[in-house]
Design an enzyme around this catalytic site. Structure first.
Site, PDB file in Angstrom:
ATOM      1  N   TYR A 138      28.510  -4.426  14.140  1.00 30.52           N
ATOM      2  CA  TYR A 138      29.378  -3.566  14.957  1.00 30.52           C
ATOM      3  C   TYR A 138      30.310  -4.446  15.782  1.00 30.52           C
ATOM      4  O   TYR A 138      29.874  -5.394  16.425  1.00 30.52           O
ATOM      5  CB  TYR A 138      28.533  -2.704  15.898  1.00 30.52           C
ATOM      6  CG  TYR A 138      29.351  -1.772  16.771  1.00 30.52           C
ATOM      7  CD1 TYR A 138      30.137  -0.765  16.209  1.00 30.52           C
ATOM      8  CD2 TYR A 138      29.349  -1.903  18.161  1.00 30.52           C
ATOM      9  CE1 TYR A 138      30.886   0.089  17.012  1.00 30.52           C
ATOM     10  CE2 TYR A 138      30.085  -1.041  18.963  1.00 30.52           C
ATOM     11  CZ  TYR A 138      30.857  -0.050  18.386  1.00 30.52           C
ATOM     12  OH  TYR A 138      31.599   0.803  19.178  1.00 30.52           O
ATOM     13  N   ASP A 233      31.464 -12.692  17.079  1.00 29.12           N
ATOM     14  CA  ASP A 233      31.407 -11.610  18.054  1.00 29.12           C
ATOM     15  C   ASP A 233      30.086 -11.735  18.814  1.00 29.12           C
ATOM     16  O   ASP A 233      29.023 -11.352  18.321  1.00 29.12           O
ATOM     17  CB  ASP A 233      31.509 -10.257  17.332  1.00 29.12           C
ATOM     18  CG  ASP A 233      31.347  -9.080  18.295  1.00 29.12           C
ATOM     19  OD1 ASP A 233      31.080  -9.310  19.490  1.00 29.12           O
ATOM     20  OD2 ASP A 233      31.491  -7.932  17.832  1.00 29.12           O
ATOM     21  N   LYS A 294      29.641  -7.223  27.700  1.00 29.54           N
ATOM     22  CA  LYS A 294      28.310  -6.905  28.237  1.00 29.54           C
ATOM     23  C   LYS A 294      27.905  -7.857  29.376  1.00 29.54           C
ATOM     24  O   LYS A 294      28.419  -7.694  30.469  1.00 29.54           O
ATOM     25  CB  LYS A 294      27.308  -6.822  27.090  1.00 29.54           C
ATOM     26  CG  LYS A 294      27.745  -5.677  26.123  1.00 29.54           C
ATOM     27  CD  LYS A 294      26.742  -5.262  25.086  1.00 29.54           C
ATOM     28  CE  LYS A 294      27.189  -3.978  24.400  1.00 29.54           C
ATOM     29  NZ  LYS A 294      27.605  -4.097  23.012  1.00 29.54           N
TER      30      LYS A 294
HETATM   31  C1  PLP Z   1      28.822  -3.476  22.278  1.00 23.64           C
HETATM   32  C2  PLP Z   1      29.470  -4.293  21.224  1.00 23.64           C
HETATM   33  C3  PLP Z   1      30.860  -4.249  20.999  1.00 23.64           C
HETATM   34  C4  PLP Z   1      31.754  -3.257  21.683  1.00 23.64           C
HETATM   35  O1  PLP Z   1      31.813  -3.429  23.059  1.00 23.64           O
HETATM   36  P1  PLP Z   1      32.277  -2.195  23.986  1.00 23.64           P
HETATM   37  O2  PLP Z   1      32.383  -2.799  25.345  1.00 23.64           O
HETATM   38  O3  PLP Z   1      31.231  -1.151  23.849  1.00 23.64           O
HETATM   39  O4  PLP Z   1      33.599  -1.747  23.454  1.00 23.64           O
HETATM   40  C5  PLP Z   1      31.400  -5.128  20.087  1.00 23.64           C
HETATM   41  N1  PLP Z   1      30.626  -6.008  19.426  1.00 23.64           N
HETATM   42  C6  PLP Z   1      29.290  -6.078  19.597  1.00 23.64           C
HETATM   43  C7  PLP Z   1      28.501  -7.079  18.840  1.00 23.64           C
HETATM   44  C8  PLP Z   1      28.672  -5.207  20.485  1.00 23.64           C
HETATM   45  O5  PLP Z   1      27.340  -5.236  20.609  1.00 23.64           O
END
Ligand code: PLP
Length: 459
Positions: A138, A233, A294
């Site tokens: 994701y 990511d 996060k």
């Molecule tokens: C949570 C998440 C996102 C998206 O971040 P948001 O602040 O919710 O838009 C992207 N990549 C990873 C791996 C994530 O866990």
């Protein structure tokens, strides 16, 4: 009328992010009034031990007094100026101090924005259109990254999202995770057309599915060979699994001297190959770009793109790749981020690692005791309990989808009834914090036997 019913009248599904709905586990979501340390309190005053951690940010536990004070002090100085601030510089320096390969950093408000910008930057840098992502990873909800996106999309049982044009979807190539041959075939099929490979270096949005040994190094080597950028990511793993994220954790594992003395490499490898020059030449080298979110925002809306200075400098105003944000690098968010990173020292990571491994052992034991087929997989302090009969580790999204969602739902609700809030989906990691002390851990452990019986369907 319940608060949830009221919410459903004015908010689609009653929630502002679908992962908060109890779609896959059934029932109504719990509305939270406040939180402190490892505990959540719902609007009826019920207390829960929290294993969601706001889906990652709450590394220190909820409402850490020093983080709250930093935000309050920043708020008193003004909420937003639309002009640069010292705090942005300080936070960028703090990020680079932990991840030196993020030589330059640009702050945005969400992980979605960070990943969307990283993709645009990669296209701007290479002049190529195609993006490769892995099934089950994701990277936020921008159009081009929603294909086989795990997590919330998986929980809803959707193949992707309506509203994404075929043209956009057609520029994202999806490959099974941990599958080197599939990626090689894609690079062969689209020569000089792939701008970037984006990956979660330790995926946790299809449940935790760690990379095979050497997989990230393989990604580095194959992207470098084909002139594509590599994007890690680390929105979820960054500053959570290690002070320098998964990249730091993996590298420290490589750098830790082995216990058994091994013969020096030169005796084994006959080589006249020149040493790789640019960072992109070596399979152990860093990715070109990172995204963070996060934990770096300490619970406030903040995320970042970081990476090679020459690539980052392609962003406006220096370069031709446009990116902007009215509230980017917002003073409250940067204050929370700076305070969080300052407090997140090695003791914090050691505490989270310890509580995570204790809990993994306890879950395993409770489920074995009752005979519930399951598999616990971890990456650093992140772990997922997959329910179902697995005779080997789960290495990709297809395997993760074979989990027994009904058993998870029964387990989830039994835990919730016992006062433990787990993520309401089997495709998520459990998130713990440095505030999870023995009392909090014991409450989770005490809830396990009953939930294990519930999972079996014998409650
Ligand atoms: C949570 C998440 C996102 C998206 O971040 P948001 O602040 O919710 O838009 C992207 N990549 C990873 C791996 C994530 O866990």
């Amino acid at each position: 009328m319940s608060l949830y019913q009221r919410a459903c009248r004015v908010i689609p599904g009653g929630v502002d992010s679908p992962v908060r709905a109890f779609g896959s586990v059934g029932g109504d979501p719990v509305f939270i009034a406040r939180a402190s340390g490892p505990y959540l309190y719902d609007t009826d005053g019920r207390e829960y031990v929290d294993a969601v951690g706001s889906w990652g940010p709450a590394l220190l536990g909820h409402a850490h007094p020093e983080v709250v004070r930093a935000v309050q002090e920043a708020a008193a100085r003004g909420l937003s100026f639309g002009a640069p601030t010292e705090a942005e510089v300080e936070l960028a320096e703090a990020v680079r101090a932990r991840v030196p390969e993020a030589a330059k950093v640009r702050f945005v408000s969400t992980g979605t924005e960070a990943c969307m910008t990283a993709i645009r930057l990669a296209r701007g840098a290479t002049g190529r259109d195609l993006i490769v992502k892995f099934a089950g990873c994701y990277h936020g909800h921008s159009d081009g990254l929603l294909a086989a996106a795990g997590s919330g999309v998986a929980t809803q049982g959707l193949p992707g999202s309506a509203g994404v044009t075929a043209a956009t979807a057609g520029q994202t190539i999806v490959v099974p995770y941990n599958d080197e041959a599939a990626l090689e075939a894609v690079f062969d099929a689209y020569p000089d057309q792939i701008a970037a490979v984006i990956t979660e270096p330790a995926p946790a949005n299809m449940g935790v599915v760690p990379p095979a040994v050497g997989f990230n190094a393989f990604l580095r080597a194959i992207t470098a060979r084909h002139g594509a950028l590599l994007i890690f990511d680390e929105v979820l793993t960054g500053f959570r699994v290690h002070r320098s994220g998964w990249w730091g954790l993996e590298r420290s594992a490589v750098e830790t001297p082995p216990l058994v003395e091994t013969p020096p490499l030169v005796e084994l490898v006959e080589t006249t190959a020149p040493a790789p020059k640019a960072s992109t030449g070596s399979p152990n080298a860093a990715p070109d770009l990172f995204t963070f979110g996060k934990v770096v925002g300490g619970g406030m809306p903040l995320a970042a793109i970081g990476g090679r200075a020459d690539v980052m400098d392609l962003l406006a105003p220096l370069g031709p790749v446009y990116q902007a944000g009215t509230l980017s690098g917002n003073p409250l968010a940067t204050a929370a981020g700076i305070a969080t990173l300052r407090l997140a020292d090695i003791n914090v990571y050691a505490a989270v690692d310890a509580v995570s491994s204790d809990l993994q052992a306890a879950v395993n034991e409770a489920l074995f005791e009752v005979g519930v087929p399951h598999l616990v997989q971890s990456a650093g302090s992140l772990f997922t309990v997959f329910f179902g009969d697995f005779d080997r580790p789960i290495t990709d999204y297809a395997a993760a989808q074979r989990q027994d969602s009904a058993a998870f739902a029964r387990f989830f609700h039994a835990m919730l009834d016992a006062g433990v809030a787990l993520p309401p989906s089997g495709y998520e990691a459990w998130f713990l914090s440095a505030a999870h002390d023995d009392a909090a851990l014991n409450r989770i452990v005490e809830a396990l036997p009953g939930a294990a019986r519930a999972a079996l369907g014998a409650a």
